[in-house]
Write a protein that holds these residues in place. Structure first.
Motif, short mmCIF file in Angstrom:
data_model
loop_
_atom_site.label_atom_id
_atom_site.label_comp_id
_atom_site.label_asym_id
_atom_site.label_seq_id
_atom_site.Cartn_x
_atom_site.Cartn_y
_atom_site.Cartn_z
N LEU A 147 0.83 -1.20 0.00
CA LEU A 147 0.00 0.00 0.00
C LEU A 147 0.87 1.26 0.00
O LEU A 147 2.00 1.25 0.50
N ALA A 148 0.31 2.34 -0.54
CA ALA A 148 0.94 3.66 -0.49
C ALA A 148 0.20 4.51 0.54
O ALA A 148 -1.01 4.72 0.41
N TRP A 149 0.91 4.98 1.56
CA TRP A 149 0.25 5.66 2.67
C TRP A 149 -0.45 6.95 2.24
O TRP A 149 -1.55 7.25 2.71
N ASP A 150 0.14 7.71 1.34
CA ASP A 150 -0.49 8.98 0.97
C ASP A 150 -1.73 8.78 0.09
O ASP A 150 -2.46 9.74 -0.19
N GLN A 151 -1.99 7.54 -0.33
CA GLN A 151 -3.23 7.22 -1.02
C GLN A 151 -4.32 6.81 -0.02
O GLN A 151 -5.48 6.65 -0.39
N ILE A 152 -3.92 6.62 1.22
CA ILE A 152 -4.86 6.25 2.29
C ILE A 152 -5.24 7.50 3.09
O ILE A 152 -6.42 7.78 3.31
N VAL A 164 -11.58 11.22 -3.64
CA VAL A 164 -12.93 11.10 -3.09
C VAL A 164 -13.63 9.87 -3.68
O VAL A 164 -13.65 9.67 -4.90
N GLY A 165 -14.20 9.05 -2.80
CA GLY A 165 -14.90 7.85 -3.23
C GLY A 165 -14.01 6.65 -3.46
O GLY A 165 -14.51 5.55 -3.70
N VAL A 168 -7.98 2.59 -1.35
CA VAL A 168 -7.07 1.54 -1.79
C VAL A 168 -7.02 0.37 -0.80
O VAL A 168 -6.81 -0.78 -1.20
N VAL A 169 -7.25 0.65 0.49
CA VAL A 169 -7.25 -0.44 1.47
C VAL A 169 -8.45 -1.36 1.23
O VAL A 169 -8.30 -2.60 1.15
N LEU A 170 -9.64 -0.78 1.10
CA LEU A 170 -10.82 -1.60 0.80
C LEU A 170 -10.62 -2.38 -0.49
O LEU A 170 -10.99 -3.56 -0.59
N HIS A 171 -10.04 -1.74 -1.47
CA HIS A 171 -9.83 -2.36 -2.78
C HIS A 171 -8.93 -3.59 -2.67
O HIS A 171 -9.29 -4.69 -3.12
N GLU A 172 -7.76 -3.42 -2.05
CA GLU A 172 -6.80 -4.52 -1.99
C GLU A 172 -7.26 -5.63 -1.05
O GLU A 172 -6.99 -6.81 -1.29
N PHE A 173 -7.98 -5.28 0.01
CA PHE A 173 -8.44 -6.33 0.91
C PHE A 173 -9.68 -7.04 0.37
O PHE A 173 -9.95 -8.18 0.75
N ALA A 237 -16.36 -2.28 -6.83
CA ALA A 237 -17.72 -2.26 -6.28
C ALA A 237 -17.68 -2.20 -4.76
O ALA A 237 -18.52 -1.52 -4.14
N THR A 238 -16.72 -2.87 -4.15
CA THR A 238 -16.56 -2.82 -2.70
C THR A 238 -16.22 -1.41 -2.24
O THR A 238 -16.78 -0.91 -1.25
N GLU A 239 -15.31 -0.74 -2.95
CA GLU A 239 -15.00 0.65 -2.63
C GLU A 239 -16.25 1.51 -2.67
O GLU A 239 -16.51 2.30 -1.75
N ALA A 240 -17.02 1.38 -3.75
CA ALA A 240 -18.22 2.20 -3.92
C ALA A 240 -19.26 1.88 -2.85
O ALA A 240 -19.96 2.78 -2.37
N PHE A 241 -19.38 0.62 -2.47
CA PHE A 241 -20.35 0.20 -1.47
C PHE A 241 -20.13 0.93 -0.15
O PHE A 241 -21.07 1.38 0.50
N PHE A 242 -18.86 1.08 0.24
CA PHE A 242 -18.55 1.74 1.50
C PHE A 242 -18.29 3.24 1.37
O PHE A 242 -18.45 3.97 2.36
N ARG A 243 -17.89 3.70 0.20
CA ARG A 243 -17.50 5.10 0.07
C ARG A 243 -18.48 5.95 -0.75
O ARG A 243 -18.46 7.17 -0.66
N LYS A 244 -19.32 5.32 -1.56
CA LYS A 244 -20.33 6.03 -2.34
C LYS A 244 -21.67 5.33 -2.16
O LYS A 244 -22.38 5.06 -3.14
#
Length: 271
Positions: A147-152, A164-165, A168-173, A237-244
């Motif tokens: 992971l890249a910290w400044d993307q978190i 926004v939306g 990367v953590v949700l995405h990779e996990f 889709a997981t990212e969007a489920f939790f972030r959008k």
């Protein structure tokens, strides 16, 4: 002879039981107040989550931090804020389920920013090209997530707006959950044959709609990267489920319902 066998059995028993005893001891401790402050600061929606979900999440985080090793790369010094933030977002995917905490994962490699990874591609005629690609995260089947910290936690307001939306953590996990089925193909471990059939039906239709929308050069709630493969579609889709949550529920109600059933939470309740 028998005493040797007895000693070996004792050693084996200790190797099995000691980690369980240590984990039980760790989980019995109070969740540190500074960790709670980190979650309120860096985990969107945490402060509005029901108390029972917060308690579940804290227990998962303690287990995650106990079992996984964080490694700083490119001179990065890993802090508690980094560890707790990443653990919190990763464990958000495990609530309300009887499951291990990413059993195949052992290490999180953390870079200060976007990192470069070598890539090879086979072209027509057997020609192989080698390139370097900048990445914000990668999930591997050998027990690593990178992971890249400044993307978190973005460094600037401009960077925060651009992310926004996205998460990367949700995405990779999500990829880690996907790979627990034995292959990373967009279908994580499900309850049975009927569940897989329903999952495939809903996901394939939503995947086709995303590809069609992009072909028409229209705006989409889902990140266009999700159109590259079923595995990336599940992660996006997981990212969007939790972030959008609201936007996804309105644009793709069937997909949202499927993910709500799988993750056993409804982020709309936290808004």
């Amino acid at each position: 002879m028998w005493w040797i066998v007895g000693m070996l059995l004792s050693v084996i028993g200790a190797l099995v039981l000691v980690p369980k005893w240590r984990l039980h001891h760790v989980l019995g401790k109070a969740f540190p107040l500074p960790y709670s402050k980190i979650l309120r600061r860096n985990l969107p929606g945490y402060s509005r989550m029901p108390t029972d979900l917060q308690m579940q999440l804290k227990r998962r985080i303690r287990q995650f931090l106990f079992q996984k090793k964080f490694v700083g790369c490119d001179g990065l010094q890993v802090t508690d804020e980094m560890r707790v933030t990443i653990a919190g977002r990763a464990c958000l995917l495990l609530l309300n389920r009887e499951t291990e905490v990413y059993p195949d994962l052992s290490h999180i490699l953390l870079y200060p920013g976007v990192f470069v990874a070598p890539r090879s591609q086979m072209l027509d005629g057997g020609v192989v090209t080698h390139t370097n690609q900048g990445l914000s995260g990668e999930s591997w089947s050998d027990g690593r997530v990178i992971l890249a910290w400044d993307q978190i936690v973005p460094r600037t307001q401009e960077q925060a707006v651009s992310l926004v939306g996205q998460d990367v953590v949700l995405h990779e996990f999500a990829h880690q959950l996907d790979s627990e089925s034995g292959s990373t193909n967009g279908a994580p471990v499900l309850a049975g044959k009927n569940a897989y059939a329903h999952w495939s039906d809903v996901m394939q239709r939503a995947y086709a709609r995303l590809q069609h929308t992009l072909s028409q050069q229209q705006e989409t709630v889902l990140d266009p990267y999700g159109a590259t493969s079923p595995a990336e579609f599940f992660a996006v889709a997981t990212e969007a489920f939790f972030r959008k949550s609201q936007a996804l529920a309105e644009a793709e109600p069937e997909l949202y319902g499927l993910l709500r059933q799988y993750y056993r939470v409804d982020p709309l309740d936290w808004l």
